[in-house]
Design a protein around this motif. Structure first.
Motif, PDB file in Angstrom:
ATOM      1  N   GLU A 136      12.841 -22.616 -72.775  1.00 17.84           N
ATOM      2  CA  GLU A 136      12.322 -21.404 -73.238  1.00 17.84           C
ATOM      3  C   GLU A 136      10.327 -21.409 -73.384  1.00 17.84           C
ATOM      4  O   GLU A 136       9.900 -20.368 -72.389  1.00 17.84           O
ATOM      5  CB  GLU A 136      12.708 -20.683 -74.622  1.00 17.84           C
ATOM      6  N   THR A 137      10.119 -22.657 -73.840  1.00 21.10           N
ATOM      7  CA  THR A 137       8.517 -22.086 -74.176  1.00 21.10           C
ATOM      8  C   THR A 137       8.208 -22.438 -72.760  1.00 21.10           C
ATOM      9  O   THR A 137       6.743 -21.716 -73.032  1.00 21.10           O
ATOM     10  CB  THR A 137       8.372 -23.252 -75.371  1.00 21.10           C
ATOM     11  N   LEU A 138       8.277 -23.337 -72.450  1.00 26.52           N
ATOM     12  CA  LEU A 138       7.815 -23.936 -70.807  1.00 26.52           C
ATOM     13  C   LEU A 138       7.625 -22.325 -69.717  1.00 26.52           C
ATOM     14  O   LEU A 138       6.733 -22.332 -69.089  1.00 26.52           O
ATOM     15  CB  LEU A 138       8.689 -24.812 -70.302  1.00 26.52           C
ATOM     16  N   THR A 139       8.905 -21.719 -70.546  1.00 26.26           N
ATOM     17  CA  THR A 139       8.637 -20.988 -68.921  1.00 26.26           C
ATOM     18  C   THR A 139       8.305 -19.995 -69.908  1.00 26.26           C
ATOM     19  O   THR A 139       7.474 -19.144 -68.390  1.00 26.26           O
ATOM     20  CB  THR A 139      10.440 -20.014 -69.013  1.00 26.26           C
ATOM     21  N   SER A 140       8.036 -19.583 -70.897  1.00 32.23           N
ATOM     22  CA  SER A 140       6.672 -18.625 -71.197  1.00 32.23           C
ATOM     23  C   SER A 140       5.701 -19.208 -70.876  1.00 32.23           C
ATOM     24  O   SER A 140       4.562 -18.556 -70.638  1.00 32.23           O
ATOM     25  CB  SER A 140       6.969 -17.930 -72.570  1.00 32.23           C
ATOM     26  N   GLY A 141       5.272 -20.370 -71.478  1.00 30.05           N
ATOM     27  CA  GLY A 141       3.493 -21.223 -70.817  1.00 30.05           C
ATOM     28  C   GLY A 141       3.884 -21.048 -70.128  1.00 30.05           C
ATOM     29  O   GLY A 141       1.804 -20.431 -69.077  1.00 30.05           O
ATOM     30  N   TYR A 142       4.311 -20.780 -68.483  1.00 32.32           N
ATOM     31  CA  TYR A 142       3.830 -21.509 -67.379  1.00 32.32           C
ATOM     32  C   TYR A 142       4.391 -20.590 -66.227  1.00 32.32           C
ATOM     33  O   TYR A 142       3.860 -20.189 -65.315  1.00 32.32           O
ATOM     34  CB  TYR A 142       4.455 -22.402 -66.542  1.00 32.32           C
TER      35      TYR A 142
END
Length: 292
Positions: free
Chosen positions: A252-258
């Motif tokens: 989730e955090t990688l999706t939000s960040g990238y």
């Protein structure tokens, strides 16, 4: 590279809270073979208990923390006695348990709306908002506390399950309720303990999640994410629930960040669909014919 590591750290923080929620699903599923969708309501009540103890009664954090977990655990026991125990005694189909769980969840949400109100509530600041900086990485104090508390709580749970007599009874009952009863295990008490443990961890998770974000009657919907994590790791498997939760938090955090935060939920539900199609038992779950 620094940005990537920052996203991993953020993912570990939220993933650890998902893990506290997910083990509640896995504990109940391992014994009763159904998904306790009332767990979201228990988490929501835990978040509200912690909020009012800190905001209205100015209690120390550790006291509010302990009472939020205890209150949620007690609520989980009440739900089991009222909503599930009569169905177990009548040997009702698993579909009835799911309907009862949904009814309990809707009841808890609406009683909070009727008594407390539908508005969002923000926890008072308990810890400093100044992040801890290590080189080019920064870690929020609350994020670090969330991770540490979650890790300690999960370690204690695993110790109880693996090293104590009640843990042996839980593992035996998870393997076979009938065989455990024949061996003299009071399976009714084991089920109560499982619900109490799940509720306790759910209350802790609710308070931590509320401290990081806000508290509102629909906060229990966040348990959909923890349910996805439990399915991803394997329903009925505690290590699987923890691993699935951490992986989901990082994804989730990688999706939000990238990509974009708008894709975060899309990726989570797409992951659930893929897992159910490719490997329905999850990463570490065991095959079972009845999954509800």
């Amino acid at each position: 590279m620094a940005g990537f590591m920052q996203q991993i750290i953020n993912g570990l923080s939220i993933g650890s809270v998902y893990a506290l929620m997910a083990v509640g699903y896995s504990l109940v599923y391992s014994i009763m073979n159904f998904s306790n969708f009332a767990h979201g309501g228990v988490i929501m009540i835990g978040a509200y208990i912690g909020f009012f103890l800190l905001a209205a009664y100015k209690m120390p954090f550790y006291v509010a923390f302990a009472l939020a977990g205890a209150g949620a655990g007690l609520l989980a026991l009440i739900i089991e006695r009222v909503a599930y125990s009569p169905l177990r005694k009548r040997k009702a189909p698993f579909l009835y348990f799911i309907i009862s769980a949904m009814g309990a969840s809707i009841f808890l949400e609406n009683i909070v709306i009727a008594t407390i109100g539908p508005t969002f509530k923000t926890y008072p600041k308990v810890f400093s908002t100044q992040p801890i900086t290590v080189g080019s990485l920064s870690v929020g104090r609350l994020d670090l506390i969330m991770f540490v508390i979650s890790a300690i709580s999960l370690a204690i749970l695993i110790f109880v399950i693996e090293k104590t007599k009640i843990g042996m009874a839980i593992r035996g009952t998870a393997y076979s309720v009938r065989a455990s009863a024949l061996m003299g295990v009071n399976t009714d008490h084991v089920i109560m303990i499982v619900f109490g443990l799940g509720g306790l961890l759910g209350g802790i998770a609710g308070m931590l999640f509320g401290m990081k974000y806000t508290v509102y009657p629909q906060i229990g919907f966040i348990t959909i994410k923890s349910f996805i994590a439990a399915v991803f790791g394997g329903l009925g498997s505690l290590p699987g629930a923890v691993i699935g939760s951490v992986l989901l938090g990082i994804i989730e955090t990688l999706t939000s960040g990238y990509l974009s935060s708008q894709f975060r939920d899309l990726i989570a539900f797409a992951l659930l669909i893929v897992v159910l199609i490719v490997r329905p038992m999850g990463l570490m779950g065991k095959f079972t014919e009845d999954k509800a």
